[in-house]
Design a protein around this motif. Structure first.
Motif, PDB file in Angstrom:
ATOM      1  N   ALA A  74       0.839  -1.205   0.000  1.00 54.33           N
ATOM      2  CA  ALA A  74       0.000   0.000   0.000  1.00 54.33           C
ATOM      3  C   ALA A  74       0.872   1.251   0.000  1.00 54.33           C
ATOM      4  O   ALA A  74       0.598   2.226  -0.716  1.00 54.33           O
ATOM      5  CB  ALA A  74      -0.933  -0.015   1.213  1.00 54.33           C
ATOM      6  N   GLN A  75       1.924   1.224   0.814  1.00 52.26           N
ATOM      7  CA  GLN A  75       2.834   2.374   0.927  1.00 52.26           C
ATOM      8  C   GLN A  75       3.436   2.761  -0.419  1.00 52.26           C
ATOM      9  O   GLN A  75       3.462   3.933  -0.795  1.00 52.26           O
ATOM     10  CB  GLN A  75       3.961   2.026   1.903  1.00 52.26           C
ATOM     11  N   PHE A  76       3.902   1.764  -1.172  1.00 51.68           N
ATOM     12  CA  PHE A  76       4.639   2.054  -2.405  1.00 51.68           C
ATOM     13  C   PHE A  76       3.771   1.982  -3.665  1.00 51.68           C
ATOM     14  O   PHE A  76       4.303   1.988  -4.780  1.00 51.68           O
ATOM     15  CB  PHE A  76       5.832   1.108  -2.528  1.00 51.68           C
ATOM     16  N   THR A  77       2.452   1.919  -3.485  1.00 54.25           N
ATOM     17  CA  THR A  77       1.551   2.017  -4.641  1.00 54.25           C
ATOM     18  C   THR A  77       0.595   3.198  -4.490  1.00 54.25           C
ATOM     19  O   THR A  77       0.462   4.014  -5.400  1.00 54.25           O
ATOM     20  CB  THR A  77       0.733   0.722  -4.847  1.00 54.25           C
ATOM     21  N   VAL A  78      -0.060   3.309  -3.342  1.00 54.54           N
ATOM     22  CA  VAL A  78      -1.070   4.344  -3.142  1.00 54.54           C
ATOM     23  C   VAL A  78      -0.474   5.744  -3.274  1.00 54.54           C
ATOM     24  O   VAL A  78      -0.943   6.558  -4.080  1.00 54.54           O
ATOM     25  CB  VAL A  78      -1.753   4.194  -1.762  1.00 54.54           C
ATOM     26  N   MET A  79       0.584   6.027  -2.509  1.00 56.06           N
ATOM     27  CA  MET A  79       1.129   7.392  -2.508  1.00 56.06           C
ATOM     28  C   MET A  79       1.823   7.775  -3.820  1.00 56.06           C
ATOM     29  O   MET A  79       1.650   8.902  -4.302  1.00 56.06           O
ATOM     30  CB  MET A  79       2.064   7.573  -1.311  1.00 56.06           C
ATOM     31  N   PRO A  80       2.605   6.883  -4.445  1.00 56.60           N
ATOM     32  CA  PRO A  80       3.183   7.255  -5.741  1.00 56.60           C
ATOM     33  C   PRO A  80       2.123   7.506  -6.815  1.00 56.60           C
ATOM     34  O   PRO A  80       2.218   8.477  -7.578  1.00 56.60           O
ATOM     35  CB  PRO A  80       4.052   6.043  -6.105  1.00 56.60           C
ATOM     36  N   PRO A 107       9.581   6.425   1.667  1.00 58.21           N
ATOM     37  CA  PRO A 107       9.007   5.505   2.654  1.00 58.21           C
ATOM     38  C   PRO A 107       8.211   6.253   3.703  1.00 58.21           C
ATOM     39  O   PRO A 107       8.115   7.486   3.680  1.00 58.21           O
ATOM     40  CB  PRO A 107      10.252   4.850   3.266  1.00 58.21           C
ATOM     41  N   GLY A 108       7.626   5.508   4.647  1.00 59.27           N
ATOM     42  CA  GLY A 108       6.855   6.121   5.720  1.00 59.27           C
ATOM     43  C   GLY A 108       7.734   6.969   6.622  1.00 59.27           C
ATOM     44  O   GLY A 108       8.927   6.712   6.773  1.00 59.27           O
ATOM     45  N   GLY A 109       7.135   7.983   7.226  1.00 62.90           N
ATOM     46  CA  GLY A 109       7.877   8.869   8.107  1.00 62.90           C
ATOM     47  C   GLY A 109       7.940   8.354   9.537  1.00 62.90           C
ATOM     48  O   GLY A 109       7.056   7.614   9.980  1.00 62.90           O
ATOM     49  N   THR A 110       8.980   8.749  10.258  1.00 64.79           N
ATOM     50  CA  THR A 110       9.149   8.274  11.636  1.00 64.79           C
ATOM     51  C   THR A 110       8.073   8.835  12.569  1.00 64.79           C
ATOM     52  O   THR A 110       7.742   8.208  13.582  1.00 64.79           O
ATOM     53  CB  THR A 110      10.538   8.674  12.175  1.00 64.79           C
ATOM     54  N   VAL A 259       0.524   4.873   5.557  1.00 67.14           N
ATOM     55  CA  VAL A 259       0.416   5.203   4.131  1.00 67.14           C
ATOM     56  C   VAL A 259       0.374   6.712   3.934  1.00 67.14           C
ATOM     57  O   VAL A 259       1.022   7.264   3.034  1.00 67.14           O
ATOM     58  CB  VAL A 259      -0.833   4.545   3.507  1.00 67.14           C
ATOM     59  N   GLY A 260      -0.364   7.418   4.796  1.00 68.02           N
ATOM     60  CA  GLY A 260      -0.567   8.851   4.603  1.00 68.02           C
ATOM     61  C   GLY A 260       0.590   9.734   5.014  1.00 68.02           C
ATOM     62  O   GLY A 260       0.736  10.847   4.509  1.00 68.02           O
ATOM     63  N   MET A 261       1.437   9.256   5.947  1.00 62.94           N
ATOM     64  CA  MET A 261       2.535  10.077   6.454  1.00 62.94           C
ATOM     65  C   MET A 261       3.858   9.620   5.847  1.00 62.94           C
ATOM     66  O   MET A 261       4.289   8.486   6.074  1.00 62.94           O
ATOM     67  CB  MET A 261       2.585  10.019   7.983  1.00 62.94           C
ATOM     68  N   GLN A 262       4.487  10.498   5.083  1.00 60.11           N
ATOM     69  CA  GLN A 262       5.697  10.163   4.342  1.00 60.11           C
ATOM     70  C   GLN A 262       6.956  10.733   4.999  1.00 60.11           C
ATOM     71  O   GLN A 262       6.876  11.672   5.787  1.00 60.11           O
ATOM     72  CB  GLN A 262       5.602  10.713   2.917  1.00 60.11           C
ATOM     73  N   ASN A 263       8.101  10.184   4.644  1.00 65.80           N
ATOM     74  CA  ASN A 263       9.389  10.753   5.047  1.00 65.80           C
ATOM     75  C   ASN A 263       9.681  11.920   4.102  1.00 65.80           C
ATOM     76  O   ASN A 263      10.518  11.835   3.202  1.00 65.80           O
ATOM     77  CB  ASN A 263      10.494   9.700   4.974  1.00 65.80           C
ATOM     78  N   HIS A 292       1.452  17.239   7.310  1.00 66.37           N
ATOM     79  CA  HIS A 292       1.111  15.893   7.780  1.00 66.37           C
ATOM     80  C   HIS A 292       1.239  15.753   9.293  1.00 66.37           C
ATOM     81  O   HIS A 292       0.636  14.862   9.890  1.00 66.37           O
ATOM     82  CB  HIS A 292       1.897  14.819   7.019  1.00 66.37           C
ATOM     83  N   ASN A 293       2.013  16.641   9.927  1.00 67.12           N
ATOM     84  CA  ASN A 293       2.051  16.630  11.387  1.00 67.12           C
ATOM     85  C   ASN A 293       0.773  17.227  11.983  1.00 67.12           C
ATOM     86  O   ASN A 293       0.303  16.778  13.033  1.00 67.12           O
ATOM     87  CB  ASN A 293       3.275  17.392  11.890  1.00 67.12           C
ATOM     88  N   ILE A 294       0.211  18.210  11.290  1.00 63.71           N
ATOM     89  CA  ILE A 294      -1.067  18.789  11.731  1.00 63.71           C
ATOM     90  C   ILE A 294      -2.197  17.798  11.502  1.00 63.71           C
ATOM     91  O   ILE A 294      -2.995  17.504  12.400  1.00 63.71           O
ATOM     92  CB  ILE A 294      -1.342  20.104  10.981  1.00 63.71           C
ATOM     93  N   SER A 295      -2.281  17.257  10.275  1.00 64.48           N
ATOM     94  CA  SER A 295      -3.353  16.300   9.966  1.00 64.48           C
ATOM     95  C   SER A 295      -3.211  15.037  10.803  1.00 64.48           C
ATOM     96  O   SER A 295      -4.207  14.438  11.216  1.00 64.48           O
ATOM     97  CB  SER A 295      -3.331  15.946   8.475  1.00 64.48           C
ATOM     98  N   GLY A 296      -1.965  14.627  11.083  1.00 62.07           N
ATOM     99  CA  GLY A 296      -1.737  13.435  11.895  1.00 62.07           C
ATOM    100  C   GLY A 296      -2.309  13.606  13.292  1.00 62.07           C
ATOM    101  O   GLY A 296      -2.956  12.692  13.832  1.00 62.07           O
TER     102      GLY A 296
END
Length: 306
Positions: A74-80, A107-110, A259-263, A292-296
């Protein structure tokens, strides 16, 4: 000191937003710092990630391969694909389209691990997904960028691979080694790492925004809208994938956030290192880091209550 660090971590989204506004309104605040500083700071954040990873986190990958596989796919298909689709839908200029695609292919963010914990999601799955997607990034991120943006710009795929190894993988390995051979020192610094990472992310945003303030003010609202949609659609589709596959709620929450939060710091770093001819390519990563920190934080509250 611990209370100060907890305060910084808790209000990370507000801190990043404040730094972004200040650097946009008064670029001189951060413009004296060169963009090359971004790479060492990202390396330090990844080093901190290595310090906090444990053998248990890797056991999760081996003991729950199905969940991890679903998450990474999901990570490497949805966001790209979202990045590519949004760039086309909004007819973004080449530089901004490249920046959005860089964010989508990372990739996903920490920070996703912290948000998953606050949202009462499956934290073990979140950490396992972050670790796995990060370790796969040297191969998948350059390949995806080449596939999606290769028709617009020249993509140095081998160079990007080496950059991710130097800036991401090597610091994580150093962190793991320190944790293994210097356990007492690691225990002493670990409680302060989230706050330190928050400050490093805020500083990265300040540097990128201050160096591109004029350009951002000209066409800023469009790219802000695209970045917000990218993140919100990623969060929504990540949750939807979990629902379609009938995963339990805690797993759906973790999948959504991962999936929604990226590096996005890596995206800005790669833009600086490999696409210097396209300075606006750094902007989507900086905006994503803010948003993404606000939405997270908002999504964490939503998932807590549902």
């Amino acid at each position: 000191m611990k209370k100060v660090c907890d305060f910084i971590t808790r209000w990370m989204g507000a801190l990043v937003l404040l730094v972004a506004v200040i650097s946009l309104a008064i670029p001189a605040t951060f413009v004296w710092l060169d963009t090359w500083v971004i790479n060492p700071m990202l390396g330090v954040i990844m080093f901190g990630m290595g310090l906090t990873l444990s053998p248990h986190d890797f056991k999760v990958v081996l003991s729950r391969p199905k969940d991890i596989l679903i998450g990474v796919l999901a990570q490497f298909t949805v966001m790209p694909l979202l990045a590519y689709g949004l760039a086309l839908a909004f007819s973004l200029p080449k530089e901004l389209a490249l920046g959005v695609m860089l964010v989508g292919c990372c990739p996903g963010g920490t920070a996703s691990n912290v948000i998953t914990y606050l949202a009462k999601g499956d934290l073990a799955l979140s950490v396992g997904m972050t670790a796995t997607s990060t370790l796969l990034a040297p191969l998948l991120t350059p390949l995806l960028v080449w596939l999606l943006a290769g028709t617009m710009v020249d993509v140095d795929t081998p160079g990007m691979l080496l950059s991710i190894v130097y800036v991401v993988i090597a610091p994580i390995i150093c962190g793991l080694l320190c944790q293994r051979f210097l356990p007492q020192a690691t225990k002493r610094v670990t409680p302060y790492l989230p706050a330190f990472s928050s400050l490093a992310i805020a500083l990265t945003v300040g540097i990128v925004v201050s160096h591109n303030a004029d350009r951002l003010l000209v066409g800023g609202m469009l790219i802000v809208l695209v970045v917000m949609l990218h993140n919100l659609l990623g969060l929504s589709l990540g949750y939807l994938v979990g629902r379609v596959l009938k995963l339990q709620k805690s797993k759906r929450v973790a999948l959504s956030i991962e999936v929604g939060m990226q590096n996005s710091g890596l995206a800005s770093s790669l833009a600086v290192m490999h696409f210097a001819a396209y300075p606006l390519a750094t902007i989507p990563g900086a905006i994503f880091s803010v948003w993404h920190n606000i939405s997270g934080a908002l999504v964490a509250r939503l998932y807590q209550r549902s």
